[in-house]
Scaffold this motif. Structure first.
Motif, PDB file in Angstrom:
ATOM      1  N   LEU A   1      34.809-151.178  -0.197  1.00  0.00           N
ATOM      2  CA  LEU A   1      33.987-152.028   0.663  1.00  0.00           C
ATOM      3  C   LEU A   1      33.288-151.223   1.752  1.00  0.00           C
ATOM      4  N   ARG A   2      33.828-150.071   2.076  1.00  0.00           N
ATOM      5  CA  ARG A   2      33.225-149.228   3.119  1.00  0.00           C
ATOM      6  C   ARG A   2      31.909-148.595   2.680  1.00  0.00           C
ATOM      7  N   CYS A   3      31.560-148.701   1.407  1.00  0.00           N
ATOM      8  CA  CYS A   3      30.282-148.152   0.959  1.00  0.00           C
ATOM      9  C   CYS A   3      29.115-148.993   1.471  1.00  0.00           C
ATOM     10  N   LEU A   4      29.379-150.212   1.914  1.00  0.00           N
ATOM     11  CA  LEU A   4      28.321-151.085   2.419  1.00  0.00           C
ATOM     12  C   LEU A   4      27.872-150.638   3.804  1.00  0.00           C
ATOM     13  N   PRO A   5      26.569-150.740   4.105  1.00  0.00           N
ATOM     14  CA  PRO A   5      26.086-150.295   5.416  1.00  0.00           C
ATOM     15  C   PRO A   5      26.670-151.152   6.533  1.00  0.00           C
ATOM     16  N   GLY A   6      27.108-150.486   7.593  1.00  0.00           N
ATOM     17  CA  GLY A   6      27.638-151.184   8.763  1.00  0.00           C
ATOM     18  C   GLY A   6      29.074-151.641   8.619  1.00  0.00           C
ATOM     19  N   VAL A   7      29.721-151.316   7.514  1.00  0.00           N
ATOM     20  CA  VAL A   7      31.111-151.744   7.292  1.00  0.00           C
ATOM     21  C   VAL A   7      32.028-150.556   7.533  1.00  0.00           C
ATOM     22  N   GLY A   8      32.781-150.655   8.600  1.00  0.00           N
ATOM     23  CA  GLY A   8      33.750-149.620   8.932  1.00  0.00           C
ATOM     24  C   GLY A   8      35.117-149.975   8.391  1.00  0.00           C
ATOM     25  N   PRO A   9      36.139-149.202   8.756  1.00  0.00           N
ATOM     26  CA  PRO A   9      37.485-149.430   8.217  1.00  0.00           C
ATOM     27  C   PRO A   9      38.051-150.820   8.543  1.00  0.00           C
ATOM     28  N   LYS A  10      37.868-151.272   9.776  1.00  0.00           N
ATOM     29  CA  LYS A  10      38.429-152.579  10.176  1.00  0.00           C
ATOM     30  C   LYS A  10      37.711-153.724   9.475  1.00  0.00           C
ATOM     31  N   SER A  11      36.380-153.648   9.399  1.00  0.00           N
ATOM     32  CA  SER A  11      35.621-154.702   8.717  1.00  0.00           C
ATOM     33  C   SER A  11      35.976-154.749   7.240  1.00  0.00           C
ATOM     34  N   ALA A  12      36.095-153.586   6.616  1.00  0.00           N
ATOM     35  CA  ALA A  12      36.454-153.525   5.201  1.00  0.00           C
ATOM     36  C   ALA A  12      37.838-154.113   4.978  1.00  0.00           C
TER      37      ALA A  12
END
Length: 198
Positions: A14-25
């Motif tokens: 999920l971290r491959c998406l732009p603006g998605v960091g570890p917590k968001s993922a």
């Protein structure tokens, strides 16, 4: 999270998406696994199908499921107008906000020698060929108002001049409803320099 390798892999994916960091993922992964497994399965199905079937239109380079996108295949579009945008999202934005009836060319980025993005990566050879042979009378540049966007616009304007095609550029400046004191100096200077008679 060594005891849950699939969960860790999902978070990393999920971290491959732009603006998605570890917590968001992590939040997304846990939401899908704990609250919306059907949504996760549907997301996986559509994502796999899109990765397999979506390609670039052979004429304008936007994303399409067919060799020619719906806009390029539409005989009611005006082929004498060609708007150059950086990304497919630019096509959508213009289609939703304006009554533009011409065609498009999607660069897929902007010139950035430091990042290794040159004319070949943006399909500018394809654009030059199209300018020479497709009956384009006006090329509309809708690149971003950045240094790279400006350099890209200048490069494309030269291609158009070599092909005898007229060039315009979309206006940049103060946003509708914006207060002058809230606008940065560069934007205000650009808007002021580009003023026109009423």
């Amino acid at each position: 999270m060594t005891e849950l390798p699939l969960v860790s892999q999902l978070i990393d994916a999920l971290r491959c998406l732009p603006g998605v960091g570890p917590k968001s993922a992590q939040r997304m992964a846990f939401h899908l696994l704990e609250r919306d497994r059907d949504g996760g399965r549907e997301l996986a199905r559509i994502l796999a199908e899109a990765m397999a079937r979506v390609m670039r239109c052979r004429k304008c380079r936007t994303l399409s499921e067919a060799e020619l996108c719906a806009l390029c295949a539409n005989p009611r579009r005006d082929p004498s107008l060609l708007c150059v945008v950086e990304q497919p999202s630019g096509v959508i934005a213009i289609e939703q906000a304006t009554d533009y009836r011409g065609l498009y060319f999607v660069l897929g980025g902007r010139l950035s020698p430091l990042d290794g993005i040159g004319p070949d990566q943006l399909g500018l050879d394809v654009l030059a060929e199209r300018l020479r042979g497709d009956g384009v009378a006006e090329l509309i540049l809708a690149t971003s108002p950045t240094v790279e966007g400006g350099a890209t616009a200048q490069y494309i304007a030269q291609l158009a001049a070599n092909a005898g095609v007229g060039v315009t550029r979309i206006a940049h400046g103060v946003p509708l409803g914006g207060d002058l004191e809230m606008v940065d100096g560069g934007t205000l200077a650009h808007a002021f320099a580009g003023r026109r008679a009423l």
